[in-house]
Design a protein around this motif. Structure first.
Motif, PDB file in Angstrom:
ATOM      1  N   MET A   1       0.804  -1.000  -0.081  1.00  0.00           N
ATOM      2  CA  MET A   1       0.077   0.098   0.113  1.00  0.00           C
ATOM      3  C   MET A   1       0.894   1.192   0.008  1.00  0.00           C
ATOM      4  O   MET A   1       0.506   2.251  -0.663  1.00  0.00           O
ATOM      5  N   ALA A   2       1.862   1.248   0.623  1.00  0.00           N
ATOM      6  CA  ALA A   2       2.733   2.429   0.722  1.00  0.00           C
ATOM      7  C   ALA A   2       3.322   2.924  -0.738  1.00  0.00           C
ATOM      8  O   ALA A   2       3.481   4.150  -1.017  1.00  0.00           O
ATOM      9  N   MET A   3       3.749   1.726  -1.311  1.00  0.00           N
ATOM     10  CA  MET A   3       4.052   2.099  -2.659  1.00  0.00           C
ATOM     11  C   MET A   3       3.144   2.694  -3.573  1.00  0.00           C
ATOM     12  O   MET A   3       3.438   3.590  -4.424  1.00  0.00           O
ATOM     13  N   LEU A   4       1.902   2.238  -3.380  1.00  0.00           N
ATOM     14  CA  LEU A   4       0.895   2.711  -4.345  1.00  0.00           C
ATOM     15  C   LEU A   4       0.464   4.103  -3.568  1.00  0.00           C
ATOM     16  O   LEU A   4       0.292   4.992  -4.666  1.00  0.00           O
ATOM     17  N   GLN A   5       0.710   4.379  -2.472  1.00  0.00           N
ATOM     18  CA  GLN A   5       0.206   5.903  -2.178  1.00  0.00           C
ATOM     19  C   GLN A   5       1.323   6.658  -2.611  1.00  0.00           C
ATOM     20  O   GLN A   5       1.191   7.642  -3.037  1.00  0.00           O
ATOM     21  N   ALA A   6       2.499   6.155  -2.417  1.00  0.00           N
ATOM     22  CA  ALA A   6       3.721   7.228  -2.746  1.00  0.00           C
ATOM     23  C   ALA A   6       3.799   7.312  -4.182  1.00  0.00           C
ATOM     24  O   ALA A   6       4.305   8.223  -4.687  1.00  0.00           O
ATOM     25  N   ALA A  21      -8.566   3.028  -5.235  1.00  0.00           N
ATOM     26  CA  ALA A  21      -9.846   2.240  -4.899  1.00  0.00           C
ATOM     27  C   ALA A  21     -10.062   1.007  -5.637  1.00  0.00           C
ATOM     28  O   ALA A  21     -10.460  -0.146  -5.237  1.00  0.00           O
ATOM     29  N   HIS A  22      -9.847   1.233  -7.148  1.00  0.00           N
ATOM     30  CA  HIS A  22      -9.906   0.203  -7.761  1.00  0.00           C
ATOM     31  C   HIS A  22      -9.035  -0.983  -7.924  1.00  0.00           C
ATOM     32  O   HIS A  22      -9.505  -2.110  -7.586  1.00  0.00           O
ATOM     33  N   LEU A  23      -7.755  -0.410  -7.417  1.00  0.00           N
ATOM     34  CA  LEU A  23      -6.881  -1.763  -6.983  1.00  0.00           C
ATOM     35  C   LEU A  23      -7.223  -2.556  -5.784  1.00  0.00           C
ATOM     36  O   LEU A  23      -7.147  -3.849  -6.016  1.00  0.00           O
ATOM     37  N   GLN A  24      -7.524  -1.701  -4.964  1.00  0.00           N
ATOM     38  CA  GLN A  24      -8.241  -2.443  -3.430  1.00  0.00           C
ATOM     39  C   GLN A  24      -9.329  -3.334  -3.966  1.00  0.00           C
ATOM     40  O   GLN A  24      -9.450  -4.474  -3.202  1.00  0.00           O
TER      41      GLN A  24
END
Length: 174
Positions: A1-6, A21-24
């Motif tokens: 998640m951290a990489m996606l947010q970064a 949201a789509h990836l989740q």
């Protein structure tokens, strides 16, 4: 998640909200189908390198070691395989053991293993069905074509994935 947010996934628009949201949702859908952990992780990260249908890349291909460290080498390989698909030349022969898969990054043509083809089909189904479920407009525009595609790919899909296809897109002959 951290990489996606970064990488800014929560700020990228995508049908049904944001890319994050789509990836989740894709990851959760794969999990609900009983997919193994590597495929569930690939669902969460399938847009790292962009796709043939969504060209926004979160990471450059030169940084493949980073997601491999974060999600594991098997999951990262699934992410690359998914992202690398040249859909126009690869989709048609996916159910055929002798069908060729074209890597859109390198132009290389290969014959994927049955497991790779099943993983690809499940991830594609989860991706497209999430979009169809959250966007009536996308479902109206592409639903019939997706149902035809997943009906052809039925031999590659799990029972749960196929049931979800029929639920979201309508009935087809079993």
């Amino acid at each position: 998640m951290a990489m996606l947010q970064a990488a800014g996934a929560e700020g990228i628009e995508h049908p049904g909200g944001t890319l994050l949201a789509h990836l989740q949702r894709v990851s959760a859908l794969l999990s609900s189908w009983g997919a193994r952990p590597a495929l569930v992780s690939a669902g969460l990260c399938h847009a790292f390198y962009g796709t043939d249908g969504f060209p926004v890349a979160l990471l450059d291909l030169g940084h493949r070691a980073e997601p491999a460290e974060a999600i594991g080498t098997e999951a990262e390989a699934l992410v690359y395989f998914y992202a690398s698909c040249d859909r126009k030349s690869s989709y048609h022969g996916l159910t055929d053991d002798t069908g060729l898969f074209t890597d859109r990054f390198t132009g290389t043509r290969t014959r994927p293993s049955p497991e790779a083809r099943r993983d690809f089909a499940e991830l594609t189904a989860a991706n497209e069905l999430d979009i169809a479920a959250v966007s009536p407009q996308m479902r109206a525009l592409h639903g019939a074509d997706l149902l035809a595609l997943f009906t052809r790919w039925r031999p590659l899909l799990s029972e749960r994935a196929w049931a979800h296809c029929r639920s979201v897109l309508g009935r087809a002959d079993p």
